[in-house]
Motif scaffolding. Structure first.
Motif, PDB file in Angstrom:
ATOM      1  N   VAL A  34      17.697  -9.663  62.921  1.00 44.62           N
ATOM      2  CA  VAL A  34      17.909  -9.263  64.308  1.00 44.62           C
ATOM      3  C   VAL A  34      18.477 -10.459  65.070  1.00 44.62           C
ATOM      4  CG1 VAL A  34      16.072  -7.544  64.283  1.00 44.62           C
ATOM      5  CG2 VAL A  34      15.554  -9.858  64.988  1.00 44.62           C
ATOM      6  N   ASN A  35      19.248 -10.159  66.100  1.00 45.49           N
ATOM      7  CA  ASN A  35      19.891 -11.186  66.903  1.00 45.49           C
ATOM      8  C   ASN A  35      19.357 -11.145  68.323  1.00 45.49           C
ATOM      9  OD1 ASN A  35      21.597 -11.842  64.722  1.00 45.49           O
ATOM     10  ND2 ASN A  35      23.021 -10.216  65.288  1.00 45.49           N
ATOM     11  N   THR A  40      23.589 -10.652  73.881  1.00 40.72           N
ATOM     12  CA  THR A  40      23.455  -9.694  72.784  1.00 40.72           C
ATOM     13  C   THR A  40      22.945  -8.373  73.322  1.00 40.72           C
ATOM     14  OG1 THR A  40      21.187 -10.306  72.267  1.00 40.72           O
ATOM     15  CG2 THR A  40      22.940 -11.530  71.148  1.00 40.72           C
ATOM     16  N   LEU A  41      22.982  -7.375  72.489  1.00 46.89           N
ATOM     17  CA  LEU A  41      22.502  -6.061  72.898  1.00 46.89           C
ATOM     18  C   LEU A  41      21.024  -6.100  73.243  1.00 46.89           C
ATOM     19  CD1 LEU A  41      23.847  -3.265  73.124  1.00 46.89           C
ATOM     20  CD2 LEU A  41      22.851  -2.706  70.919  1.00 46.89           C
ATOM     21  N   VAL A  42      20.260  -6.904  72.526  1.00 44.03           N
ATOM     22  CA  VAL A  42      18.824  -7.004  72.757  1.00 44.03           C
ATOM     23  C   VAL A  42      18.509  -7.937  73.912  1.00 44.03           C
ATOM     24  CG1 VAL A  42      16.642  -7.738  71.709  1.00 44.03           C
ATOM     25  CG2 VAL A  42      18.312  -6.472  70.370  1.00 44.03           C
ATOM     26  N   GLY A  43      19.378  -8.946  74.127  1.00 46.33           N
ATOM     27  CA  GLY A  43      19.055  -9.947  75.123  1.00 46.33           C
ATOM     28  C   GLY A  43      17.847 -10.742  74.665  1.00 46.33           C
ATOM     29  N   TYR A  44      16.861 -10.906  75.578  1.00 49.06           N
ATOM     30  CA  TYR A  44      15.588 -11.508  75.197  1.00 49.06           C
ATOM     31  C   TYR A  44      14.458 -10.503  75.398  1.00 49.06           C
ATOM     32  CZ  TYR A  44      18.088 -15.827  74.763  1.00 49.06           C
ATOM     33  OH  TYR A  44      18.968 -16.787  74.353  1.00 49.06           O
ATOM     34  N   GLY A  45      14.789  -9.252  75.200  1.00 44.33           N
ATOM     35  CA  GLY A  45      13.769  -8.214  75.285  1.00 44.33           C
ATOM     36  C   GLY A  45      13.174  -7.923  73.920  1.00 44.33           C
ATOM     37  N   GLU A  46      13.123  -6.643  73.552  1.00 48.31           N
ATOM     38  CA  GLU A  46      12.530  -6.242  72.281  1.00 48.31           C
ATOM     39  C   GLU A  46      13.617  -5.866  71.283  1.00 48.31           C
ATOM     40  OE1 GLU A  46       8.583  -3.825  73.329  1.00 48.31           O
ATOM     41  OE2 GLU A  46      10.408  -2.841  73.963  1.00 48.31           O
ATOM     42  N   ALA A  93      16.381 -22.754  68.599  1.00 53.68           N
ATOM     43  CA  ALA A  93      17.675 -22.196  68.262  1.00 53.68           C
ATOM     44  C   ALA A  93      17.660 -21.316  67.028  1.00 53.68           C
ATOM     45  CB  ALA A  93      18.687 -23.336  68.044  1.00 53.68           C
ATOM     46  N   GLY A  94      16.604 -21.386  66.236  1.00 50.39           N
ATOM     47  CA  GLY A  94      16.569 -20.558  65.043  1.00 50.39           C
ATOM     48  C   GLY A  94      17.517 -21.098  63.976  1.00 50.39           C
ATOM     49  N   PRO A  95      17.775 -20.364  62.902  1.00 48.33           N
ATOM     50  CA  PRO A  95      17.134 -19.076  62.639  1.00 48.33           C
ATOM     51  C   PRO A  95      15.673 -19.226  62.207  1.00 48.33           C
ATOM     52  CG  PRO A  95      18.497 -19.694  60.780  1.00 48.33           C
ATOM     53  CD  PRO A  95      18.729 -20.730  61.838  1.00 48.33           C
ATOM     54  N   TYR A  96      14.916 -18.165  62.395  1.00 48.45           N
ATOM     55  CA  TYR A  96      13.531 -18.116  61.985  1.00 48.45           C
ATOM     56  C   TYR A  96      13.398 -17.095  60.859  1.00 48.45           C
ATOM     57  CZ  TYR A  96      11.247 -20.992  65.499  1.00 48.45           C
ATOM     58  OH  TYR A  96      10.790 -22.048  66.243  1.00 48.45           O
ATOM     59  N   ASN A 112      18.027 -14.598  64.496  1.00 49.19           N
ATOM     60  CA  ASN A 112      19.121 -15.488  64.870  1.00 49.19           C
ATOM     61  C   ASN A 112      19.223 -15.563  66.383  1.00 49.19           C
ATOM     62  OD1 ASN A 112      20.107 -15.811  62.099  1.00 49.19           O
ATOM     63  ND2 ASN A 112      20.697 -13.660  62.273  1.00 49.19           N
ATOM     64  N   ILE A 113      19.436 -16.741  66.913  1.00 49.24           N
ATOM     65  CA  ILE A 113      19.683 -16.948  68.339  1.00 49.24           C
ATOM     66  C   ILE A 113      21.179 -17.204  68.491  1.00 49.24           C
ATOM     67  CG2 ILE A 113      19.066 -18.220  70.415  1.00 49.24           C
ATOM     68  CD1 ILE A 113      16.746 -16.745  69.106  1.00 49.24           C
ATOM     69  N   LEU A 114      21.875 -16.287  69.169  1.00 49.26           N
ATOM     70  CA  LEU A 114      23.328 -16.358  69.250  1.00 49.26           C
ATOM     71  C   LEU A 114      23.777 -16.974  70.568  1.00 49.26           C
ATOM     72  CD1 LEU A 114      24.308 -12.885  67.759  1.00 49.26           C
ATOM     73  CD2 LEU A 114      23.869 -15.049  66.592  1.00 49.26           C
ATOM     74  N   ALA A 115      24.950 -17.562  70.530  1.00 48.35           N
ATOM     75  CA  ALA A 115      25.540 -18.144  71.733  1.00 48.35           C
ATOM     76  C   ALA A 115      25.931 -17.037  72.705  1.00 48.35           C
ATOM     77  CB  ALA A 115      26.761 -18.976  71.350  1.00 48.35           C
ATOM     78  N   ASP A 116      26.145 -17.430  73.986  1.00 48.21           N
ATOM     79  CA  ASP A 116      26.513 -16.459  75.011  1.00 48.21           C
ATOM     80  C   ASP A 116      27.976 -16.074  74.826  1.00 48.21           C
ATOM     81  OD1 ASP A 116      24.004 -16.867  75.867  1.00 48.21           O
ATOM     82  OD2 ASP A 116      24.536 -17.960  77.694  1.00 48.21           O
TER      83      ASP A 116
END
Length: 1277
Positions: A34-35, A40-46, A93-96, A112-116
């Protein structure tokens, strides 16, 4: 259907002890990525974890600093140092790599933590100007006007919406009368490849609300967004609306706060017959606000997720279907929360409470309303939604919960599934599906809110009802396990599909009603302001229905909730407290046991708890509690004691042993039951497996593979527990990918789509221009893994298979990324073609079409010159005669494909064989390592035979021939399809339509060692002829007869699966035969319909039957079949199976699962017929060990001692037949008189066979309908 899965019989975790006969354990992908990131589509939500089950996920490892947490919705989300959900990038920054588990299943999760990187539309701060088509995309958003999404459309990207007074009117600070934004995309086709997401740029930092839904009150706020189909033209835009906050202000909505000139409602509120839905055209209608209103093209799928709506009219309006509406929250709605029309909708996990009072006292909104005046409803899934009325807001007639009745006359709702919803209302219509045909309505709680009512009468408070259907009588739907204040099912024909349900009626006073409710649901008096609170309030007591509770005798529950406060997914909750069984010892056979005392009666059907060693949904060893049964007493052998059992009559006349009983299952080493000694020496057989699809194809960096499987221990809607796949190339292997449950296939040209275990593998790490294998492990429900001794391991490992005729060894492919991406083609068009044609590619065929080849031979020669023809394609551009000679071709192992030119119709590109079809693909320079045979595939084309030609191959070049999504015309030849020269190991027909064969044709007759696989085929013949078979899957045969296996081939590993064989019995042969000349191991006949229309008194199935048959049968699975015999007698089209009376010597049969079938008669001969007490090779089959829930219509002599637990058959020889009750039976009748093709062998609603409720061991029926945990026997639900 657009959404996979069904509410019927969905099983998961969350219960206590469950019976394995009814359990499907939770499932989650074995690996998942998941990203997260601001854009991203998820942002920092769920992020969704694709978890299926009722348990609670936890993080087992990989997060020592606590950066991540599992939400109440079993999703993953970041958290900041304070523990709240994050709204800004976290300090990592991940990845985890995390391991997620519910205690039973687990997932390795990469985060994964993606760039803006996502697109952010510019804000236009200019004047309030109208949007015009042709405007530069740089104009961006319009103040108070429209969102120009052209730039985002080009990228398929995210539109991040800011709360900005120059961007749009914020209802908190400005008048409501300012025009709200609309989405008006430019005309033209959508050039993007992804979804267009409109979501709040700024997330709320205060955490989640009580439903686990992210708060967005500090983010983007609005009164309405509209997508207008009229303004979009032909564009079908895949919009996602997420994390937005819609609301309106105003002191009251009961009066004309704002009027608009001309009486035109703002914000696109529509009228139907001068009414705003259920509200009259009053002052209210002039300021009703829609939330999200989508009126676009039906080809788009939109997603509306995790939004909040406060004090609006309609909240979500979907006018043309194709949508997912999930996780939205509504408070104080005036009109409908969700209004939809059209097909293909998933509405789940939404919550609404309260409603605004209306100035029209007769008005009532709906929580969910379907209106199909233009687009009829079909494929609608409504699950796990909650509406809870708050008594403090009560006025008028309150809210209808789920209402799908606005269809015009003659237009019905099809494919409607409503399950696991909670509605607490005061209006009478709880779930109203008055014009739904065959709806599925299961495990819902629909109750009347009695609070605040002193006297309850019909005129003052209506009971919450489930109404389905009335004007559309249903014959095959299911309405079970619901709890409601009233049921009104007058149009639902047949008793079996509407029980059990629980009614909690309104009583004379509020206090009396409350007292009744809290017996069933002790916490019901608590406030319901969220989904968790609704689950807690509706959690039932662990109390039986007879005592006022919601628990059924089989320990399933009625209503939407289980006692532990989780969603009721159909599982057995708690452990049934069976009476002491009095078993003392499991005998070494595993199928019999010693019984303390003398059992009463022959068919005992006594349940007992059996704990078994088995496997999880990912193949890990676990212990599984199950329910098994004591079936019957064991009968003594022929003339033992002297004079006993001298004639084979029905069981009541048999002499029985004193204390030995037969069991419904075979107990294995390692299984246990309280107080019972286990002396069993049995271990489970390996699964029966067959591959789907034609392999040896050339692939790129991924490949999708699938298998079907069967096993003696199939249960809980799955024949096996799971299948694991991996790719292997030398010492390099890819990670295992687990298919934990079967899914319905979607294969081109197939007659019936079938339940299959499939996976897509990433093979990018493998070497290019080389072969690789896809291995698989098929893991049964029970057994103990033994890697040290694979031969005794219950797991089927494809790479250990050595039988060359079974074809269920590993898949083989050739990896060639460039060729897979753009295959080389040669176009053949004899009318204008030349010897030296021009080659092209699939992406650029123009030159090849302009200068085509004159023949297949010249095309092959050109491909030879160009190099290895593996993965190349020959396009047939016009009908032509063709022949192949025994010439070498430069072929090194990847399948060569001959297909029609895609620009030419099938009827104009027929490949007419003018002589023998004798292709020889000899590898010049040798095969690629790992390849041992050549493969030729005819794809998307019609191939026609001439008067004498047949397939031949050279002994030096064995050829595997496949047809894929094609037509085969037998032509005028009556000879066999396979000639006598050389060897063709297999003919694989995949999605092939066979046109009518001439009279007397034997083109599919047995021939030497060639094996024929019919997958998804339609074989329609004008005359009855014989078929050679190894695999019949998803196919339909008409005028079929005598399905035999070539004498030179093994009779192991054959399957007839999910097919219809019509027109049997028209010659003297028996229909399906095995074990007549050789032993037969690992064969399965699963989920089929067979119909006997001929007048011949032979058998629909003969499996090691009368002498001189000699075969021993081991591991034979026969489940969920409708063997529809003729009605001329009890034997026309009956079943003869598993005899032991041959003069050639004794036979022995074991591991026969005969369950959930309908058959005419069922005969077996052994010790009694042969007059020899030692001839008991059919002992397990004769005593129903491994059998149950079968419906037998008639007796034809030589009956088994038992047909298995809970089975039905005539009481005595000569009794009238017990007709099963098919809707349109066209089999032969008395006389005998021949029947006809085309019968309808679904069971009628009141069919006698529906008296049996058989546990399902297959996920779907022959029509593709999802099976429940239990259901009627036969091939259809």
């Amino acid at each position: 259907m657009m959404f996979l899965g069904s509410g019927v019989g969905r099983i998961g975790g969350g219960g206590k002890r469950r019976a394995a006969a009814d359990i499907i354990a939770p499932s989650i992908p074995a690996t998942l990525a998941v990203n997260f990131g601001a854009k991203t589509l998820v942002g920092y939500g769920e992020a969704d974890l694709q978890y299926e089950g009722g348990g609670a996920l936890t993080i087992a490892s990989g997060d020592p600093l606590g950066h991540w947490q599992i939400t109440g919705r079993n999703r993953i989300a970041p958290r900041n140092g304070a523990g709240a959900y994050g709204s800004v990038p976290p300090a990592f920054a991940g990845p985890y790599t995390l391991v997620i588990t519910d205690g039973t299943v687990s997932c390795t999760l990469t985060i994964n933590i993606l760039a803006d990187a996502a697109h952010l539309c510019a804000v236009n701060t200019g004047p309030n100007a109208d949007f015009t088509y042709g405007s530069p995309v740089s104009r961006g958003h319009q103040f108070g006007g429209y969102l120009n999404v052209a730039t985002a459309i080009a990228l398929g990207d995210t539109i991040w919406c800011r709360s900005h007074t120059e961007f749009m009117t914020d209802p908190a600070t400005a008048a409501n009368g300012v025009t709200a934004p609309e989405i008006r995309p430019p005309l033209g086709l959508y050039p993007g490849t992804g979804r267009i997401t409109i979501r709040s740029e700024v997330a709320d930092t205060t955490g989640f609300n009580g439903d686990g839904i992210a708060q967005r009150r500090h983010g983007f706020r609005m009164g309405k967004l509209l997508v207008s189909g009229a303004l979009c033209g032909a564009v079908a835009l895949p919009f996602v609306w997420r994390d937005l906050f819609f609301y309106r202000t105003g002191a009251s909505v009961t009066g004309p706060v704002i009027q608009f000139s001309g009486g035109t409602p703002p914000f696109g509120c529509d009228y139907i017959n001068n009414r705003y839905e259920n509200f009259a055209t009053t002052t209210n209608a002039d300021f009703l606000l829609d939330g999200i209103r989508d009126t676009g093209n039906a080809g788009r799928q939109i997603i509306v997720e995790n939004n909040i709506f406060v004090r609006l009219g309609k909240c979500i309006t979907i006018t043309q279907g194709n949508a997912i509406v999930r996780g939205n929250h509504c408070n104080e709605t005036l009109e409908d929360f969700i209004w939809f029309a059209g097909a293909n909708l998933l509405i789940e996990e939404n919550f609404a409470h309260n409603r605004q009072p209306a100035d029209d006292p007769t008005a009532h909104p709906d929580f969910i309303q379907g209106h199909s005046a233009v687009f009829p409803h079909s494929n609608i899934i409504i699950r796990r939604n909650v509406f809870a009325r708050d008594a403090s807001f009560a006025t008028g007639l309150d809210v209808q919960f789920i209402f799908l009745d606005d269809n015009p006359p003659g237009v019905k709702s099809l494919g409607v599934e409503v399950y696991e919803n909670i509605g607490i209302i005061t209006y009478g219509n709880g779930i109203f599906l008055n014009q739904a045909v065959d709806p599925i309505v299961v495990r819902n709680t629909v109750l009347t809110d009695y609070r605040g009512q002193d006297t309850i009468t019909e005129s003052g408070l209506n009971p919450a009802r489930i109404i389905a259907p009335d004007s559309a009588p249903s014959t095959r739907g299911i309405i079970i396990n619901n709890t409601a204040s009233m049921l009104a099912l007058s149009g639902f024909v047949g008793a079996a599909p509407i029980a059990p349900n629980k009614t909690l009626p309104l009583l004379s006073t509020s206090a009396a009603t409350q007292a009744s409710y809290v017996v069933s649901m002790p916490a019901f008096t608590t406030r319901i302001g969220s989904i968790p609170q609704a689950l807690a309030a509706c959690a039932p007591a662990e109390l039986a229905v007879v005592d006022g509770g919601l628990r059924n005798p089989d320990f399933t529950y009625n209503g939407a909730v289980l006692p532990n406060g989780t969603w009721n997914n159909g599982e057995v909750y708690g452990e049934p407290e069976f009476p002491p069984v009095q078993l003392t010892r499991f005998e070494p056979s595993g199928g019999t046991a010693e019984f303390a005392g003398i059992p009463v009666g022959l068919d005992l059907n006594i349940p007992y708890n059996l704990t078994r060693q088995g496997f999880s949904a990912t193949g890990e060893p676990i212990t599984i509690p199950t329910t098994s049964y004591v079936n019957c007493q064991v009968r003594t052998a022929w003339n033992n004691p002297p004079g006993a059992n001298l004639t084979q009559t029905l069981p009541p006349n048999y002499t029985r042993t004193v204390n030995t009983v037969a069991l419904s299952d075979i107990v294995y080493v390692g299984d246990s039951a309280d107080g019972v000694i286990n002396d069993s020496t049995r271990t489970p057989p390996k699964p029966i497996v067959q591959r789907l699809g034609i392999d040896h194809r050339v692939t790129g960096n991924s490949v999708t593979v699938a298998v079907i499987a069967a096993h003696f221990d199939g249960r809980a809607r799955q024949q096996v527990r799971c299948v694991r796949f991996r790719a292997v190339q030398g010492a390099t292997t890819t990670p295992w990918v687990v298919a934990s449950a079967p899914t319905l296939s979607a294969r081109a040209g197939w007659v019936y789509q079938v339940p299959e275990y499939s996976a897509t593998l990433d093979v990018s790490t493998l070497t290019d221009a080389a072969s690789y294998r896809v291995e698989y492990e098929v893991i049964p429900w029970f057994g103990v893994r033994n890697d040290a001794s694979p031969s005794t391991d219950p797991i089927h490992r494809s790479w250990l298979v050595t039988d060359p005729y079974r074809l269920d060894d590993s898949f083989v492919f050739v990896k060639n990324v460039a060729r897979a991406a753009d295959p080389v083609i040669a176009v053949v068009r004899p009318s204008i073609g030349v010897t030296a044609g021009v080659l092209g590619t699939v992406s650029d065929p123009a030159a090849a079409r302009a200068t085509p080849f004159s023949s297949i031979s010249t095309a092959m020669a050109a491909l030879n010159t160009a190099g290895d023809n593996s993965g190349c394609q020959i396009w047939i551009a016009e009908t032509q005669a063709a022949s192949w000679g025994a010439v070498s071709r430069n072929h090194r192992g990847g399948a060569l494909i001959i297909r029609r030119d895609p620009s030419v119709a099938v009827s104009a590109s027929i490949l007419q064989a003018s002589a023998e079809i004798r292709p020889q693909l000899v590898p010049t320079g040798g095969y690629i390592a790992g390849i041992s045979k050549s493969v030729l595939i005819f794809e998307d084309i019609e191939v026609a035979r001439g008067p004498v030609n047949s397939y031949k191959s050279e002994t030096s070049a064995p050829l595997y021939v496949g047809y894929s999504n094609a037509r085969f015309n037998p032509g005028t030849s009556t000879g066999a399809i396979i000639g006598g020269l050389g060897l063709i190991p297999a003919l694989h027909f995949d999605g092939v339509q066979f046109l009518a064969a001439p009279a007397g044709s034997a083109f599919l007759a047995p021939a030497a060692a060639t094996m024929k696989l019919f997958h998804g085929c339609s074989v329609m013949s004008v005359t009855s002829f014989s078929h050679d078979w190894h695999s019949i899957v998803g196919s339909r045969f008409e005028n079929a007869n005598n399905f035999t296996i070539g004498a030179a081939r093994s009779q192991n590993g054959n399957m007839i699966y999910h097919s219809f064989l019509d027109g049997l019995g028209q010659n003297s042969n028996n229909a399906i035969q095995l074990g007549y000349s050789l032993n037969a191991t690992n064969n399965a006949i699963v989920n089929n319909t067979t119909a006997w229309i001929g007048t011949i008194n032979s058998r629909i199935m003969r499996i090691s039957g009368d002498s001189p048959d000699i075969g021993n049968i081991s591991h034979f699975v026969v489940v969920h079949n409708s063997f529809v015999g003729g009605q001329a007698s009890g034997t026309h089209g009956g079943c003869n199976a598993l005899y032991d009376e041959s003069t050639a010597g004794p036979r022995f049969h074991e591991f026969v699962r005969w369950q959930g079938n309908i058959h005419r008669s069922k005969a077996s001969k052994a010790d009694i017929t042969f007059g020899n007490a030692a001839r008991r090779g059919n002992f397990e089959y004769d005593h129903g060990i491994g059998a149950g829930w079968n419906y037998q219509e008639a007796e034809g002599g030589f009956p088994c001692t038992s047909n298995g637990v809970f089975s039905i058959r005539p009481a005595a020889d000569g009794d009238p037949a017990l007709e099963a009750g098919f809707i349109d039976r066209r089999t032969s009748t008395a006389g005998p008189t021949a029947g006809s093709l085309g019968g309808n062998y679904h069971l009628a609603p009141d069919a006698p066979a529906r008296a049996i409720s058989a546990p399902s061991s297959v996920s779907h029926d022959l029509d593709g309908n999802v099976r429940g945990v239990t259901g009627a026997p036969g091939a259809y639900v």
